[in-house]
Design an enzyme around this catalytic site. Structure first.
Site, mmCIF file in Angstrom:
data_model
loop_
_atom_site.group_PDB
_atom_site.id
_atom_site.type_symbol
_atom_site.label_atom_id
_atom_site.label_comp_id
_atom_site.label_asym_id
_atom_site.label_seq_id
_atom_site.Cartn_x
_atom_site.Cartn_y
_atom_site.Cartn_z
ATOM 1 N N SER A 60 0.843 -1.206 0.000
ATOM 2 C CA SER A 60 0.000 0.000 0.000
ATOM 3 C C SER A 60 0.872 1.248 0.000
ATOM 4 C CB SER A 60 -0.941 0.007 1.207
ATOM 5 O OG SER A 60 -0.212 -0.197 2.402
ATOM 6 N N ASN A 61 2.103 1.142 0.500
ATOM 7 C CA ASN A 61 3.002 2.308 0.454
ATOM 8 C C ASN A 61 4.413 1.880 0.051
ATOM 9 O OD1 ASN A 61 3.348 5.127 0.718
ATOM 10 N ND2 ASN A 61 4.415 4.807 2.652
ATOM 11 N N LYS A 105 2.013 6.139 7.878
ATOM 12 C CA LYS A 105 2.918 6.976 8.671
ATOM 13 C C LYS A 105 2.895 8.472 8.375
ATOM 14 C CE LYS A 105 6.735 6.641 5.436
ATOM 15 N NZ LYS A 105 8.150 6.605 5.201
ATOM 16 N N SER A 159 7.841 5.543 17.797
ATOM 17 C CA SER A 159 8.336 6.814 17.253
ATOM 18 C C SER A 159 8.566 7.813 18.371
ATOM 19 C CB SER A 159 7.272 7.355 16.296
ATOM 20 O OG SER A 159 7.545 8.685 15.956
ATOM 21 N N ALA A 160 9.494 8.711 18.141
ATOM 22 C CA ALA A 160 9.739 9.811 19.081
ATOM 23 C C ALA A 160 8.487 10.668 19.236
ATOM 24 C CB ALA A 160 10.885 10.671 18.564
ATOM 25 N N THR A 161 7.583 10.537 18.290
ATOM 26 C CA THR A 161 6.353 11.317 18.329
ATOM 27 C C THR A 161 5.559 11.072 19.629
ATOM 28 O OG1 THR A 161 4.605 12.058 16.857
ATOM 29 C CG2 THR A 161 4.756 9.710 17.156
ATOM 30 N N TYR A 171 -1.926 9.870 13.696
ATOM 31 C CA TYR A 171 -0.808 8.940 13.470
ATOM 32 C C TYR A 171 -0.055 8.705 14.788
ATOM 33 C CZ TYR A 171 3.945 7.449 12.669
ATOM 34 O OH TYR A 171 5.140 6.782 12.788
ATOM 35 N N LYS A 192 0.566 5.283 17.681
ATOM 36 C CA LYS A 192 1.801 4.762 18.297
ATOM 37 C C LYS A 192 1.639 4.691 19.824
ATOM 38 C CE LYS A 192 4.116 4.247 14.487
ATOM 39 N NZ LYS A 192 4.222 2.913 13.931
HETATM 40 P P1 NAD Z 1 6.834 2.760 4.889
HETATM 41 O O1 NAD Z 1 5.489 3.289 4.554
HETATM 42 O O2 NAD Z 1 7.932 2.932 3.909
HETATM 43 O O3 NAD Z 1 6.725 1.196 5.238
HETATM 44 C C1 NAD Z 1 5.560 0.618 5.791
HETATM 45 C C2 NAD Z 1 5.233 -0.615 4.964
HETATM 46 O O4 NAD Z 1 4.077 -1.241 5.527
HETATM 47 C C3 NAD Z 1 4.905 -0.308 3.502
HETATM 48 O O5 NAD Z 1 5.633 -1.182 2.672
HETATM 49 C C4 NAD Z 1 3.394 -0.571 3.380
HETATM 50 O O6 NAD Z 1 3.057 -1.039 2.098
HETATM 51 C C5 NAD Z 1 3.201 -1.621 4.465
HETATM 52 N N1 NAD Z 1 1.858 -1.692 5.051
HETATM 53 C C6 NAD Z 1 1.103 -0.661 5.546
HETATM 54 N N2 NAD Z 1 -0.045 -1.153 6.047
HETATM 55 C C7 NAD Z 1 -0.030 -2.510 5.862
HETATM 56 C C8 NAD Z 1 -0.918 -3.562 6.173
HETATM 57 N N3 NAD Z 1 -2.094 -3.339 6.782
HETATM 58 N N4 NAD Z 1 -0.561 -4.818 5.839
HETATM 59 C C9 NAD Z 1 0.605 -5.088 5.226
HETATM 60 N N5 NAD Z 1 1.494 -4.122 4.910
HETATM 61 C C10 NAD Z 1 1.186 -2.847 5.231
HETATM 62 O O7 NAD Z 1 7.241 3.379 6.310
HETATM 63 P P2 NAD Z 1 8.651 3.385 7.049
HETATM 64 O O8 NAD Z 1 9.188 4.762 7.015
HETATM 65 O O9 NAD Z 1 9.480 2.248 6.602
HETATM 66 O O10 NAD Z 1 8.148 3.136 8.542
HETATM 67 C C11 NAD Z 1 8.037 1.831 9.076
HETATM 68 C C12 NAD Z 1 7.417 1.931 10.449
HETATM 69 O O11 NAD Z 1 8.200 2.798 11.261
HETATM 70 C C13 NAD Z 1 6.003 2.517 10.449
HETATM 71 O O12 NAD Z 1 5.238 1.836 11.408
HETATM 72 C C14 NAD Z 1 6.218 3.949 10.863
HETATM 73 O O13 NAD Z 1 5.104 4.488 11.528
HETATM 74 C C15 NAD Z 1 7.396 3.816 11.819
HETATM 75 N N6 NAD Z 1 8.179 5.042 11.929
HETATM 76 C C16 NAD Z 1 8.599 5.668 10.802
HETATM 77 C C17 NAD Z 1 9.324 6.859 10.904
HETATM 78 C C18 NAD Z 1 9.734 7.613 9.666
HETATM 79 O O14 NAD Z 1 9.922 8.830 9.750
HETATM 80 N N7 NAD Z 1 9.921 6.967 8.537
HETATM 81 C C19 NAD Z 1 9.635 7.378 12.161
HETATM 82 C C20 NAD Z 1 9.203 6.699 13.298
HETATM 83 C C21 NAD Z 1 8.463 5.514 13.172
HETATM 84 C C1 WQD Z 2 11.827 18.023 10.605
HETATM 85 C C2 WQD Z 2 12.071 19.512 10.827
HETATM 86 C C3 WQD Z 2 10.079 20.831 10.551
HETATM 87 C C4 WQD Z 2 9.635 19.893 6.284
HETATM 88 C C5 WQD Z 2 7.965 13.516 11.587
HETATM 89 C C6 WQD Z 2 6.856 12.869 12.350
HETATM 90 C C7 WQD Z 2 7.403 11.899 13.342
HETATM 91 C C8 WQD Z 2 8.352 10.887 12.683
HETATM 92 C C9 WQD Z 2 9.378 11.567 11.827
HETATM 93 C C10 WQD Z 2 7.066 8.975 12.152
HETATM 94 C C11 WQD Z 2 10.967 20.200 11.626
HETATM 95 C C12 WQD Z 2 11.107 21.170 9.475
HETATM 96 C C13 WQD Z 2 10.067 19.973 7.584
HETATM 97 C C14 WQD Z 2 9.712 21.060 5.463
HETATM 98 C C15 WQD Z 2 10.669 22.268 7.304
HETATM 99 N N1 WQD Z 2 7.640 10.022 11.800
HETATM 100 N N2 WQD Z 2 10.585 21.132 8.094
HETATM 101 N N3 WQD Z 2 10.240 22.194 6.018
HETATM 102 O O1 WQD Z 2 8.103 16.596 12.107
HETATM 103 O O2 WQD Z 2 10.287 16.016 13.242
HETATM 104 O O3 WQD Z 2 8.799 14.222 12.501
HETATM 105 O O4 WQD Z 2 8.745 12.485 10.934
HETATM 106 O O5 WQD Z 2 6.932 8.518 13.249
HETATM 107 O O6 WQD Z 2 6.295 11.272 13.909
HETATM 108 O O7 WQD Z 2 6.101 13.883 13.015
HETATM 109 O O8 WQD Z 2 9.982 15.502 10.805
HETATM 110 O O9 WQD Z 2 11.034 15.828 8.618
HETATM 111 O O10 WQD Z 2 8.650 16.619 8.962
HETATM 112 O O11 WQD Z 2 10.518 17.845 10.085
HETATM 113 O O12 WQD Z 2 11.141 23.325 7.751
HETATM 114 O O13 WQD Z 2 9.308 21.057 4.291
HETATM 115 O O14 WQD Z 2 12.079 20.159 9.552
HETATM 116 O O15 WQD Z 2 9.418 21.994 10.996
HETATM 117 O O16 WQD Z 2 11.582 21.193 12.400
HETATM 118 P P1 WQD Z 2 9.239 15.710 12.224
HETATM 119 P P2 WQD Z 2 10.014 16.402 9.516
#
Ligand code: NAD
Ligand code: WQD
Length: 339
Positions: free
Chosen positions: A35-36, A85, A125-127, A150, A154
Site C-alpha cells: 500500500s506504500n 505513517k 516513534s519519538a512522536t 498517526y 503509536k
Molecule cells: P513505509 O510506509 O515505507 O513502510 C511501511 C510498509 O508497511 C509499507 O511497505 C506498506 O506497504 C506496508 N503496510 C502498511 N499497512 C499494511 C498492512 N495493513 N498490511 C501489510 N502491509 C502494510 O514506512 P517506514 O518509514 O518504513 O516506517 C516503518 C514503520 O516505522 C512505520 O510503522 C512507521 O510508523 C514507523 N516510523 C517511521 C518513521 C519515519 O519517519 N519513517 C519514524 C518513526 C516511526
Molecule cells: C523536521 C524539521 C520541521 C519539512 C515527523 C513525524 C514523526 C516521525 C518523523 C514517524 C521540523 C522542518 C520539515 C519542510 C521544514 N515520523 N521542516 N520544512 O516533524 O520532526 O517528525 O517524521 O513517526 O512522527 O512527526 O519531521 O522531517 O517533517 O521535520 O522546515 O518542508 O524540519 O518543521 O523542524 P518531524 P520532519
C-alpha cells in the site's frame, strides 16, 4: 531466533532491516500489501542479498491469511513495520489510520498468540513524547500530548503492548522509538520513496536539489534554538536496521516489555540540514522561511543511553553520511521506484 516475520518489510525502514537480517544469517519473511511500497523492492533485495526473498503480498488485517503464514513457517519472532505513517494524511483520514495501524497490530498479536510466538519488535516513534519541551527525551519520560492521529496510534499501541505483557508474562516485547530517519543503503538502490510531495524535511531537500521542487519551505525561524529553526535528531536508516537486529538478540536473554530510543543524541536545525545537503550535493538549495507548521516543537532529540547499555546499540553514522546516502538514492532514482 532464526525465522523472522517482517510485516511492512518492503517499506523504507523494513527493506533496509531485511537486508541486514539476511546479512546476519536470519531468515526474514516479508508480509506487505504494497500500500506504500513497490514490488520492485523484492527483486532489488534479491539482487543486493543474492538470496531468494520469501514474501507474502497480504494485508496484516487478514487474520486467516496470517494464520496460513504461521502454519506454513516456523516463525520465531516478528518485527512489525506495517502501518501508515504520514502525519498530515492522518489528520485528514483519522479512521483510515486507526483502522490500519491498530487493527493491523491487534490482528497480528492475536495470531501470534494463537501460534505461541510471543517475541515482537514494534516500530514506535519519538512522536510519543508529544509536545514536551524537555530534551533530550528519555524512555522514562511520560508519553506526551500527541497532536495527530498517526502519533496517537503509536501511543495506543505502546499501551496495548504494555497491557498484553502485564496480562501474560511470557510475551517478549520491544518497542523502538525512532527519531528522524534518513539515509539509504550504500548501493543507492533502496531508499525512502514518499508519495507525492514529501512531508519530511530530508526528501524535500533532496527533491529540491534534484530539481523536482523549487525551494524548501523552512517552517519557522523564531524558535528558541541556535538559529531559530526546528532541531531534530536525524538517524541513518542503517543504524535503525541494526537496532532491530540487536533487539532480536535481546529476546534470547529474558521475557519482558522494553522500550528504547533510537537516535544519535545530536540535534541539527533545518538550516544545518540545508547546509549539509548543499555541501554534499554541490548545489545551492533555495529556501524560503514560512510560518511555523502546526504541531511542530522546537527541539527533539534522544537520550539513547538505554539502548547502548542494554542492547549494545549505538548510532555510528554521522550527518554527512546520512546526507550523502540520501542524495545517492535520490540522484539514482529521481522518481523513486517508478520507471
Ligand atoms: P513505509 O510506509 O515505507 O513502510 C511501511 C510498509 O508497511 C509499507 O511497505 C506498506 O506497504 C506496508 N503496510 C502498511 N499497512 C499494511 C498492512 N495493513 N498490511 C501489510 N502491509 C502494510 O514506512 P517506514 O518509514 O518504513 O516506517 C516503518 C514503520 O516505522 C512505520 O510503522 C512507521 O510508523 C514507523 N516510523 C517511521 C518513521 C519515519 O519517519 N519513517 C519514524 C518513526 C516511526
Ligand atoms: C523536521 C524539521 C520541521 C519539512 C515527523 C513525524 C514523526 C516521525 C518523523 C514517524 C521540523 C522542518 C520539515 C519542510 C521544514 N515520523 N521542516 N520544512 O516533524 O520532526 O517528525 O517524521 O513517526 O512522527 O512527526 O519531521 O522531517 O517533517 O521535520 O522546515 O518542508 O524540519 O518543521 O523542524 P518531524 P520532519
Amino acid at each position: 531466533m532464526k525465522t523472522i516475520l517482517v510485516p511492512g518489510g518492503a517499506g523504507y525502514i523494513g527493506s533496509h532491516t531485511v537486508l541486514d537480517l539476511i546479512k546476519k544469517g536470519f531468515n526474514p519473511i516479508i508480509v506487505d500489501d504494497f500500500s506504500n511500497s513497490s514490488k520492485k523492492v523484492i527483486t532489488i533485495l534479491e539482487e543486493l542479498s543474492g538470496e531468494k526473498i520469501n514474501f507474502y503480498e497480504m494485508d496484516i488485517k487478514n487474520k486467516e491469511g496470517l494464520r496460513k503464514i504461521f502454519r506454513e513457517n516456523k516463525i520465531d519472532a516478528v518485527i512489525n513495520f506495517a502501518g501508515f505513517k504520514a502525519v498530515g494524511e492522518s489528520v485528514e483520514k483519522p479512521l483510515m489510520y486507526y483502522e490500519n495501524n491498530l487493527f493491523g497490530m491487534i490482528t497480528l498479536l492475536e495470531v501470534m498468540k494463537e501460534f505461541n510466538v510471543k517475541n515482537i519488535v514494534f516500530s514506535s516513534s519519538a512522536t510519543v513524547y508529544g509536545v514536551s519541551e524537555k530534551v533530550p527525551f528519555v524512555e522514562t519520560d511520560p508519553m506526551g500530548e500527541v497532536t495527530n492521529p498517526y502519533g496517537r496510534t503509536k501511543v495506543i499501541i505502546e499501551h496495548i503492548l504494555m497491557d498484553l505483557a502485564k496480562s501474560d508474562n511470557t510475551w517478549n516485547i520491544i518497542a523502538l522509538r525512532y527519531f528522524n530517519p534518513l539515509g539509504a543503503h550504500e548501493s543507492g538502490r533502496i531508499g525512502e520513496d514518499p508519495n507525492g510531495i514529501p512531508n519530511n524535511l530530508s526528501p524535500y531537500i533532496t527533491q529540491v536539489a534534484v530539481g523536482k521542487l523549487d525551494y524548501v519551505r523552512v517552517f519557522g525561524d523564531d524558535y528558541e534554538t541556535k538559529d531559530g529553526t526546528g532541531v531534530r535528531d536525524y538517524i541513518h536508516v542503517l543504524d535503525l536496521a541494526l537496532g532491530h537486529i540487536k533487539a532480536i538478540k535481546k529476546f534470547e536473554d529474558s521475557k519482558a516489555v522494553r522500550i528504547y530510543n533510537l537516535g544519535t543524541g545530536e540535534g541539527y536545525s533545518v538550516l544545518d540540514m540545508i547546509k549539509n545537503f548543499e555541501e554534499v550535493t554541490g548545489k545551492k538549495i533555495k529556501y524560503v522561511v514560512t510560518p511555523r507548521r502546526s504541531g511542530d516543537i522546537a527541539e527533539c532529540y534522544a537520550d539513547s543511553t538505554k539502548a547502548k547499555e542494554e542492547l549494545g546499540w549505538e548510532a555510528k553514522y554521522g550527518i554527512r553520511e546520512m546526507c550523502e546516502d540520501s542524495w545517492r538514492w535520490q540522484l539514482n532514482n529521481p522518481n523513486g521506484y517508478e520507471d
